[in-house]
Design a protein around this motif. Structure first.
Motif, short mmCIF file in Angstrom:
data_model
loop_
_atom_site.label_atom_id
_atom_site.label_comp_id
_atom_site.label_asym_id
_atom_site.label_seq_id
_atom_site.Cartn_x
_atom_site.Cartn_y
_atom_site.Cartn_z
N GLY A 103 -2.50 -12.58 2.98
CA GLY A 103 -3.68 -12.20 2.55
C GLY A 103 -4.37 -10.77 3.53
O GLY A 103 -3.58 -10.53 4.08
N GLY A 104 -5.79 -10.65 3.04
CA GLY A 104 -6.46 -9.52 3.85
C GLY A 104 -6.40 -10.06 5.33
O GLY A 104 -6.49 -11.37 5.54
N GLY A 105 -6.47 -9.22 6.20
CA GLY A 105 -6.69 -9.31 7.61
C GLY A 105 -5.31 -9.64 7.97
O GLY A 105 -5.09 -10.04 9.52
N GLN A 106 -4.24 -9.44 7.61
CA GLN A 106 -2.87 -9.51 7.99
C GLN A 106 -2.26 -8.18 8.69
O GLN A 106 -2.62 -7.02 8.05
CB GLN A 106 -2.07 -10.25 6.94
N PRO A 107 -1.53 -8.03 9.41
CA PRO A 107 -0.81 -6.78 9.92
C PRO A 107 -0.17 -6.04 8.59
O PRO A 107 0.47 -6.93 7.76
CB PRO A 107 0.21 -7.24 11.03
N GLN A 108 -0.16 -4.87 8.65
CA GLN A 108 0.72 -4.14 7.33
C GLN A 108 2.07 -3.73 8.32
O GLN A 108 2.12 -3.36 9.56
CB GLN A 108 0.11 -2.77 7.41
N TYR A 167 0.60 5.36 1.06
CA TYR A 167 -0.13 6.12 1.73
C TYR A 167 0.70 7.78 1.81
O TYR A 167 1.72 7.72 1.54
CB TYR A 167 -0.11 5.73 3.20
N LEU A 200 -4.83 6.49 2.07
CA LEU A 200 -4.51 5.70 1.41
C LEU A 200 -4.38 6.19 -0.18
O LEU A 200 -5.42 6.84 -0.56
CB LEU A 200 -5.40 4.37 1.19
N PHE A 216 0.93 -1.15 0.05
CA PHE A 216 -0.01 0.09 -0.27
C PHE A 216 0.82 1.28 0.07
O PHE A 216 2.02 1.32 0.72
CB PHE A 216 -0.80 -0.05 1.24
N PHE A 262 5.13 -1.33 8.19
CA PHE A 262 5.40 -0.21 7.12
C PHE A 262 6.93 0.25 7.21
O PHE A 262 7.93 -0.25 7.90
CB PHE A 262 4.84 1.14 8.12
N GLY A 263 7.29 0.85 5.92
CA GLY A 263 8.65 1.48 5.89
C GLY A 263 8.77 2.55 6.75
O GLY A 263 7.85 3.08 7.37
N ILE A 303 4.30 7.07 2.73
CA ILE A 303 4.90 5.89 3.30
C ILE A 303 4.26 4.64 2.43
O ILE A 303 3.12 4.53 2.34
CB ILE A 303 4.62 5.97 4.90
N LEU A 343 -3.06 8.74 8.01
CA LEU A 343 -2.68 8.23 6.68
C LEU A 343 -3.84 8.24 5.60
O LEU A 343 -4.77 7.51 5.88
CB LEU A 343 -2.04 6.86 6.88
#
Lengths: 109, 116
Positions: free
Chosen positions: B100-105, B36, B46, B34, B107-108, B93, B44
């Motif tokens: 898949g969906g529902g997982q933690p993101q 942002y 999107l 993603f 971040f850089g 960012i 943030l």
């Protein structure tokens, strides 16, 4: 479109006091995530809630997902200066997340 | 584990310049990344969802010709701000999903872009 609001926008607390931020979605969520962003840093994943009415604890942090799966809260007991930062909830859409407006927490020593 | 590297961390350039930002998953494969944009003291926003091997999905109001996204491999997505102007100055960012969906993101560290 889907909106996720958080209150309060800002909160200043004395070290040792409790803190709560509330997250409200305009639509029902399949799950909700919470992130913490320190000043100048990037968001860091804290937890994910999936079930209606779910409550999860991480040491001094308590996370709750509402029965209708449209709201959530994060409660910090006995805040410490290390808790400083902005707390975001992120509501799950279809393979994407909409971030809440955030609550900026300042802890005064 | 689950480290995301974003480069560069800071860019200052003249108006009209195109700027490329890289987002790499260092120790996992990310089929979805993603992008942002974050204004000072704000949330943030999107911009787009980047899927490996396919065209990015842009959010409403985000110009796809202005913000070019390429997700050429399972570990790299790039965002190019074309012909940047001062109003494009912001904190950009990226994040990546390990599953898949529902997982933690994950971040850089973000890229602070300043257009003079």
């Amino acid at each position: 479109g889907q909106q996720v609001m958080q209150i309060p926008q800002y909160q200043h607390v004395q070290e040792g006091e409790d803190f709560t931020t509330y997250c409200n979605s305009s639509t029902t969520l399949s799950n909700i995530q919470w992130y913490k962003q320190r000043p100048g840093g990037h968001p860091v994943f804290l937890i994910q809630l999936v079930k209606s009415g779910e409550v999860k604890k991480q040491k001094r942090l308590t996370f709750q997902f509402g029965e209708a799966k449209k709201n959530s809260s994060l409660h910090i007991t006995a805040t410490q200066t290390t808790d400083v930062g902005t707390y975001f909830c992120a509501g799950a859409g279809t393979y994407k997340y909409i971030f809440g407006t955030g609550t900026r927490l300042k802890v005064l020593a | 584990g689950a480290v995301v590297s974003q480069h560069p961390s800071w860019v200052i350039c003249k108006s009209g310049t195109s700027v490329k930002i890289e987002c790499r998953s260092l120790d996992f494969q990310a089929t979805t990344m993603f992008w942002y944009r974050q204004f000072p003291k704000q949330s943030l926003m999107l911009m787009a969802t980047s899927n490996e091997g396919s065209k990015a999905t842009y959010e409403q109001g985000v110009e796809k010709d202005k913000f070019l996204i390429n997700h050429a491999s399972l570990t790299l997505s790039t965002l190019t701000v074309t012909s940047a102007h001062p109003e494009d100055s912001s904190f950009y960012i990226c994040s990546a999903l390990t599953g898949g969906g529902g997982q933690p993101q994950h971040f850089g560290d973000g890229t602070r872009l300043s257009i003079l």
